[in-house]
Design a protein around this motif. Structure first.
Motif, PDB file in Angstrom:
ATOM      1  N   ILE A  55       0.836  -1.216   0.000  1.00  0.00           N
ATOM      2  CA  ILE A  55       0.000   0.000   0.000  1.00  0.00           C
ATOM      3  C   ILE A  55       0.862   1.254   0.000  1.00  0.00           C
ATOM      4  CG2 ILE A  55      -1.811   1.281   1.227  1.00  0.00           C
ATOM      5  CD1 ILE A  55      -2.677  -1.406  -0.115  1.00  0.00           C
ATOM      6  N   ARG A  56       1.926   1.240   0.788  1.00  0.00           N
ATOM      7  CA  ARG A  56       2.774   2.429   0.884  1.00  0.00           C
ATOM      8  C   ARG A  56       3.595   2.631  -0.393  1.00  0.00           C
ATOM      9  NH1 ARG A  56       7.837   3.894   0.346  1.00  0.00           N
ATOM     10  NH2 ARG A  56       8.505   1.953   1.321  1.00  0.00           N
ATOM     11  N   ASP A  57       4.377   1.622  -0.796  1.00  0.00           N
ATOM     12  CA  ASP A  57       5.228   1.764  -1.980  1.00  0.00           C
ATOM     13  C   ASP A  57       4.398   1.644  -3.253  1.00  0.00           C
ATOM     14  OD1 ASP A  57       7.438   1.878  -3.702  1.00  0.00           O
ATOM     15  OD2 ASP A  57       8.692   0.718  -2.357  1.00  0.00           O
ATOM     16  N   GLY A  58       3.430   0.720  -3.243  1.00  0.00           N
ATOM     17  CA  GLY A  58       2.544   0.595  -4.399  1.00  0.00           C
ATOM     18  C   GLY A  58       1.723   1.848  -4.641  1.00  0.00           C
ATOM     19  N   GLY A  59       1.466   2.597  -3.574  1.00  0.00           N
ATOM     20  CA  GLY A  59       0.727   3.850  -3.713  1.00  0.00           C
ATOM     21  C   GLY A  59       1.433   4.871  -4.586  1.00  0.00           C
ATOM     22  N   LEU A  60       2.751   4.734  -4.709  1.00  0.00           N
ATOM     23  CA  LEU A  60       3.502   5.624  -5.600  1.00  0.00           C
ATOM     24  C   LEU A  60       3.125   5.386  -7.061  1.00  0.00           C
ATOM     25  CD1 LEU A  60       6.828   5.154  -3.678  1.00  0.00           C
ATOM     26  CD2 LEU A  60       5.842   7.404  -4.100  1.00  0.00           C
ATOM     27  N   VAL A  61       2.526   4.231  -7.345  1.00  0.00           N
ATOM     28  CA  VAL A  61       2.117   3.892  -8.708  1.00  0.00           C
ATOM     29  C   VAL A  61       0.733   4.459  -9.036  1.00  0.00           C
ATOM     30  CG1 VAL A  61       1.616   1.976 -10.292  1.00  0.00           C
ATOM     31  CG2 VAL A  61       3.476   1.757  -8.623  1.00  0.00           C
ATOM     32  N   ASN A  62      -0.181   4.403  -8.070  1.00  0.00           N
ATOM     33  CA  ASN A  62      -1.574   4.812  -8.365  1.00  0.00           C
ATOM     34  C   ASN A  62      -2.046   5.974  -7.494  1.00  0.00           C
ATOM     35  OD1 ASN A  62      -1.863   3.556  -5.880  1.00  0.00           O
ATOM     36  ND2 ASN A  62      -3.686   2.374  -6.450  1.00  0.00           N
ATOM     37  N   ASN A  63      -1.096   6.754  -6.966  1.00  0.00           N
ATOM     38  CA  ASN A  63      -1.412   7.921  -6.132  1.00  0.00           C
ATOM     39  C   ASN A  63      -2.250   7.526  -4.913  1.00  0.00           C
ATOM     40  OD1 ASN A  63      -1.066  10.660  -5.575  1.00  0.00           O
ATOM     41  ND2 ASN A  63      -3.006  11.228  -6.526  1.00  0.00           N
ATOM     42  N   TRP A  64      -1.951   6.332  -4.381  1.00  0.00           N
ATOM     43  CA  TRP A  64      -2.607   5.810  -3.169  1.00  0.00           C
ATOM     44  C   TRP A  64      -4.129   5.718  -3.330  1.00  0.00           C
ATOM     45  CZ3 TRP A  64       1.376   9.282  -3.261  1.00  0.00           C
ATOM     46  CH2 TRP A  64       2.613   8.774  -2.863  1.00  0.00           C
ATOM     47  N   ASP A  65      -4.552   5.413  -4.552  1.00  0.00           N
ATOM     48  CA  ASP A  65      -5.978   5.325  -4.834  1.00  0.00           C
ATOM     49  C   ASP A  65      -6.461   3.886  -4.638  1.00  0.00           C
ATOM     50  OD1 ASP A  65      -8.540   5.890  -5.633  1.00  0.00           O
ATOM     51  OD2 ASP A  65      -8.087   5.829  -7.783  1.00  0.00           O
ATOM     52  N   PHE A  66      -6.317   3.378  -3.420  1.00  0.00           N
ATOM     53  CA  PHE A  66      -6.837   2.053  -3.067  1.00  0.00           C
ATOM     54  C   PHE A  66      -8.150   2.223  -2.315  1.00  0.00           C
ATOM     55  CE2 PHE A  66      -2.154   1.615  -2.878  1.00  0.00           C
ATOM     56  CZ  PHE A  66      -1.954   0.564  -3.772  1.00  0.00           C
ATOM     57  N   SER A  67      -9.103   1.358  -2.586  1.00  0.00           N
ATOM     58  CA  SER A  67     -10.355   1.407  -1.830  1.00  0.00           C
ATOM     59  C   SER A  67     -10.127   0.834  -0.430  1.00  0.00           C
ATOM     60  CB  SER A  67     -11.434   0.595  -2.547  1.00  0.00           C
ATOM     61  OG  SER A  67     -11.126  -0.795  -2.469  1.00  0.00           O
ATOM     62  N   VAL A  68     -11.002   1.192   0.475  1.00  0.00           N
ATOM     63  CA  VAL A  68     -10.955   0.629   1.833  1.00  0.00           C
ATOM     64  C   VAL A  68     -11.069  -0.892   1.759  1.00  0.00           C
ATOM     65  CG1 VAL A  68     -12.252   0.440   4.003  1.00  0.00           C
ATOM     66  CG2 VAL A  68     -11.772   2.698   3.018  1.00  0.00           C
ATOM     67  N   PRO A 118      -6.697  -7.472 -11.388  1.00  0.00           N
ATOM     68  CA  PRO A 118      -7.484  -6.366 -11.967  1.00  0.00           C
ATOM     69  C   PRO A 118      -6.736  -5.027 -11.913  1.00  0.00           C
ATOM     70  CG  PRO A 118      -8.839  -7.674 -10.457  1.00  0.00           C
ATOM     71  CD  PRO A 118      -7.436  -8.142 -10.290  1.00  0.00           C
ATOM     72  N   LEU A 119      -6.004  -4.778 -10.818  1.00  0.00           N
ATOM     73  CA  LEU A 119      -5.281  -3.509 -10.682  1.00  0.00           C
ATOM     74  C   LEU A 119      -4.163  -3.402 -11.716  1.00  0.00           C
ATOM     75  CD1 LEU A 119      -4.868  -0.885  -9.083  1.00  0.00           C
ATOM     76  CD2 LEU A 119      -3.431  -2.168  -7.487  1.00  0.00           C
ATOM     77  N   ARG A 120      -3.518  -4.537 -11.999  1.00  0.00           N
ATOM     78  CA  ARG A 120      -2.402  -4.539 -12.953  1.00  0.00           C
ATOM     79  C   ARG A 120      -2.871  -4.179 -14.354  1.00  0.00           C
ATOM     80  NH1 ARG A 120       1.195  -3.921 -15.598  1.00  0.00           N
ATOM     81  NH2 ARG A 120       3.290  -4.788 -15.626  1.00  0.00           N
ATOM     82  N   ASP A 121      -4.164  -4.348 -14.634  1.00  0.00           N
ATOM     83  CA  ASP A 121      -4.713  -3.934 -15.932  1.00  0.00           C
ATOM     84  C   ASP A 121      -4.885  -2.416 -16.016  1.00  0.00           C
ATOM     85  OD1 ASP A 121      -4.827  -6.530 -16.840  1.00  0.00           O
ATOM     86  OD2 ASP A 121      -6.906  -6.836 -16.194  1.00  0.00           O
ATOM     87  N   GLN A 122      -4.863  -1.751 -14.857  1.00  0.00           N
ATOM     88  CA  GLN A 122      -5.100  -0.299 -14.831  1.00  0.00           C
ATOM     89  C   GLN A 122      -3.815   0.511 -14.712  1.00  0.00           C
ATOM     90  OE1 GLN A 122      -7.890   0.455 -11.613  1.00  0.00           O
ATOM     91  NE2 GLN A 122      -8.965  -1.446 -12.095  1.00  0.00           N
ATOM     92  N   VAL A 123      -2.850   0.012 -13.939  1.00  0.00           N
ATOM     93  CA  VAL A 123      -1.601   0.744 -13.728  1.00  0.00           C
ATOM     94  C   VAL A 123      -0.423  -0.196 -13.960  1.00  0.00           C
ATOM     95  CG1 VAL A 123      -2.462   2.534 -12.163  1.00  0.00           C
ATOM     96  CG2 VAL A 123      -1.768   0.324 -11.229  1.00  0.00           C
ATOM     97  N   GLU A 124       0.726   0.405 -14.236  1.00  0.00           N
ATOM     98  CA  GLU A 124       1.901  -0.380 -14.621  1.00  0.00           C
ATOM     99  C   GLU A 124       2.981  -0.335 -13.548  1.00  0.00           C
ATOM    100  OE1 GLU A 124       3.774  -0.162 -18.789  1.00  0.00           O
ATOM    101  OE2 GLU A 124       5.129   1.080 -17.591  1.00  0.00           O
ATOM    102  N   TRP A 125       3.567  -1.489 -13.281  1.00  0.00           N
ATOM    103  CA  TRP A 125       4.762  -1.553 -12.446  1.00  0.00           C
ATOM    104  C   TRP A 125       5.504  -2.826 -12.815  1.00  0.00           C
ATOM    105  CZ3 TRP A 125      -0.033  -2.914 -10.372  1.00  0.00           C
ATOM    106  CH2 TRP A 125      -0.142  -4.209  -9.884  1.00  0.00           C
TER     107      TRP A 125
END
Length: 321
Positions: free
Chosen positions: A13-26, A263-270
């Protein structure tokens, strides 16, 4: 080998948030926490404890600026997996930090460059007095001069910090570098536990983490499906399956990858991508590669390589975890 000394700290969540601007749902974060708990993972870094007042353009998701009341909603019942948060020098308001007895957090990690070790240790001392487990993560180690590192060690040795991290910010270190750094940290900081935070620019994050663990490093950073800035991190699922600790269970991690990460990997790249390999190889911050990947020429690898290696190219300043 017996790996029961090792502890996994998942920073999806912390480092991955750098990929999607911390746009994770609760729901995403809650699912991840309970999955990691079921897998036996010791720590989950649930975000940053930075202050929106001190950050320009602070329009990120809530995991960038964790609030205690919000955390209680996200994780109504804590399991055995402890929660950590990271703070950056100059971006945290220490008045926002509650004593550990009143907080959902168990550990606070302080990231800094070597020039700011004294400021980082001031924060560490405060957080230690509040009852938290603490770490110091010196970023961009591959660019730190020897004498600066030795000076930092002298300050760290006298501090109450629990864990000192070897951080491969640019994913540029090889196993020989890891062996050398771990031995140096152990020599100068015999009373401190060590951690490792590896990036996967050259497909070495997992092997470098294992090399560190074999040499006694206890805290191993990772992320589920490798999600992290640019090339990403060592994969949590690899550590859970590799480390010979009977408490670890792989299946809950595989299930959350199916439910959430695919599903997330289809939206953002890392992950391992050629431009990130190049910046790792050249010991550069991946920001130039990240800029390339967001443009029209994202797959023009040879042209990008020529640009990076031409003497006329003034590369962006180095930095970052």
């Amino acid at each position: 080998m017996n790996d029961t000394h090792a502890k996994i700290l998942d920073c999806t969540i912390r480092d991955g948030g750098l990929v999607n601007n911390w746009d994770f749902s609760v729901e995403f974060v809650r699912d991840l926490y309970y999955s990691l708990n079921a897998a036996g993972v010791e720590y989950m870094e649930i975000g940053y404890k930075n202050s929106p007042k001190l950050l320009k353009g602070a329009d990120a998701g809530p995991w960038r600026f964790l609030e205690e009341s919000f955390l209680r909603e996200v994780i109504p019942e804590k399991g055995n997996t402890k929660l950590s948060a990271l703070v950056d020098i100059g971006r945290v308001d220490e008045n926002d930090i509650l004593p550990r007895s009143e907080s959902m957090l168990d550990m606070i990690r302080v990231a800094c460059y070597v020039k700011d070790v004294d400021k980082a240790l001031d924060l560490v001392s405060k957080f230690h007095d509040y009852g938290y487990e603490t770490t110091i993560n010196i970023m961009a180690l591959s660019n730190v001069m020897e004498h600066d590192l030795i000076e930092a060690f002298q300050q760290i040795a006298k501090s109450p910090v629990d864990v000192v991290y070897v951080v491969d910010s640019f994913g540029s270190l090889h196993h020989r570098d890891i062996e050398y750094l771990v031995a140096k940290f152990q020599r100068h900081l015999p009373d401190k536990q060590l951690g490792i935070h590896a990036h996967n620019n050259m497909q070495l994050a997992f092997s470098n983490t294992i090399v560190a663990a074999e040499r006694g490093v206890q805290y191993l950073d990772s992320s589920v499906f490798g999600m992290g800035r640019a090339a990403g991190n060592c994969n949590t699922e690899l550590l859970v399956s590799y480390l010979k600790n009977p408490k670890y269970e792989l299946r809950p991690v595989l299930e959350v990858i199916e439910r959430r990460m695919i599903p997330l990997r289809d939206q953002v790249e890392w992950g391992y991508i050629i431009p990130y390999m190049m910046t790792g190889m050249l010991n550069e911050h991946p920001r130039v590669a990240m800029a390339l990947r967001s443009g029209d020429d994202k797959d023009k690898y040879a042209e990008f390589y020529d640009k990076l290696t031409s003497p006329e190219t003034a590369l962006a300043a180095k930095g970052g975890e």
